[in-house]
Write an enzyme that holds these catalytic residues in place. Structure first.
Site, mmCIF file in Angstrom:
data_model
loop_
_atom_site.group_PDB
_atom_site.id
_atom_site.type_symbol
_atom_site.label_atom_id
_atom_site.label_comp_id
_atom_site.label_asym_id
_atom_site.label_seq_id
_atom_site.Cartn_x
_atom_site.Cartn_y
_atom_site.Cartn_z
ATOM 1 N N SER A 55 0.856 -1.181 0.000
ATOM 2 C CA SER A 55 0.000 0.000 0.000
ATOM 3 C C SER A 55 0.890 1.228 0.000
ATOM 4 O O SER A 55 2.114 1.129 0.158
ATOM 5 C CB SER A 55 -0.910 0.009 1.231
ATOM 6 O OG SER A 55 -0.136 0.241 2.392
ATOM 7 N N LYS A 56 0.251 2.369 -0.177
ATOM 8 C CA LYS A 56 1.026 3.611 -0.118
ATOM 9 C C LYS A 56 1.648 3.762 1.268
ATOM 10 O O LYS A 56 2.749 4.257 1.408
ATOM 11 C CB LYS A 56 0.108 4.804 -0.411
ATOM 12 C CG LYS A 56 -0.364 4.864 -1.865
ATOM 13 C CD LYS A 56 -1.873 4.752 -1.964
ATOM 14 C CE LYS A 56 -2.295 4.488 -3.407
ATOM 15 N NZ LYS A 56 -3.717 4.191 -3.513
#
Ligand SMILES: [Zn+2]
Length: 313
Positions: A248-249
């Site tokens: 994920s970011k």
């Protein structure tokens, strides 16, 4: 005469598959989000159906400037062309408000003044969030505070069959608790927005990451209470890094290489249990996508990422 043959087949028309990809614009597209984009795209296209894109920017404070544009550009570079206009949740608040009001009118939602800190010490559900103990069911504890609105749930067991993960069962009251529809700061929650929008867009199949599997019963309950249809669900395995964290970011997943989509598309197909020939990785995106649409097999997707392979960062 064969009236049945000349009449328009409305039942068939209604069953045209329609999938969607609904990213949050918090940063650029990465390998984890490519899995969800590709899986939902291929399942829709394999059925001859449509594929829509919805930008889930309902949580405006978390939205990164320019991220939506960057995501759409990356999808195009990766050969994932969508149908119709892109829907932006930030423009849909009137629809969420209308759904919320119908639930309030039916006595199904109630104000809650509990803070995150007050709830933090209690037991937690599968998604790690505190299970709401029903503190404000009989009335808000601190009426002078701004209030969230929660949906009153029951303990009836909810079961559905996921096309990849199999049968899933949840009792909302004991495993999740009454959940938030609109936060105290006025923002509508993901759970309400996704249900209203999937119905508004006529989505028939939801293909997304398995990290959202445990949200599905909440969404099914909202669909029933709002009189909306329930789509079919398929929850894809979630790509993890070498530490076992979801890509994920937040965990620092690198953005996709937009100049050379082949290797990531090929790796995403392998991750989803498909068998692309090795030389396909050197082809341009449209050729890889054409191969993938022709060969896509949802039944080959394993529920556990370890059964495909683990992504290393
Ligand atoms: Zn409360």
């Amino acid at each position: 005469m064969a009236a049945a043959c000349s009449a328009p087949d409305r039942a068939l028309e209604r069953r045209v598959a329609r999938g969607r990809f609904a990213p949050s614009p918090t940063g650029p597209l990465h390998f984890g989000s490519l899995i969800a984009a590709l899986g939902s795209f291929l399942e829709a296209r394999r059925r001859g159906g449509e594929w829509l894109v919805r930008i889930e920017d309902v949580d405006a404070p978390r939205t990164a400037l320019g991220a939506a544009t960057a995501i759409l550009r990356a999808l195009e570079r990766y050969g994932l062309h969508w149908d119709g206009p892109v829907l932006y949740q930030s423009q849909r608040t009137a629809h969420y408000q209308a759904a919320l009001e119908s639930l309030l009118d039916a006595g199904l939602a109630y104000p809650c003044t509990c803070t995150r800190r007050e709830l933090a010490s209690g037991p937690r559900g599968r998604d790690g969030a505190p299970i709401y103990p029903g503190t404000c069911r009989a009335g808000p504890r601190q009426p002078q505070r701004p209030h969230a609105l929660r949906l009153r749930v029951t303990d009836a067991p909810l079961t559905f069959r996921d096309a990849i993960q199999g049968e899933y069962r949840q009792r909302l009251e004991r495993e999740v608790g009454d959940f938030v529809l609109r936060r105290a700061d006025g923002l509508f929650t993901y759970q309400l927005a996704v249900v209203v929008d999937d119905a508004a867009q006529g989505v028939t199949q939801v293909v997304r990451g398995a990290d959202l599997l445990d949200s599905t019963p909440r969404q099914m309950v909202l669909q029933r209470l709002l009189g909306l249809p329930t789509p079919d669900y398929a929850h894809l395995p979630v790509a993890v890094d070498s530490r076992g964290d979801k890509l994920s970011k937040q965990t620092g997943a690198p953005p996709l290489d937009e100049r050379n989509p082949g290797p990531a598309l090929w790796a995403a197909l392998r991750f989803l249990g498909q068998q692309p020939p090795p030389e396909l990785a050197r082809e341009p995106a449209p050729a890889i996508i054409a191969w993938a649409v022709a060969h896509w097999d949802l039944a080959a997707v394993a529920p556990d990422p370890a059964e495909n392979f683990r992504m290393i960062d």
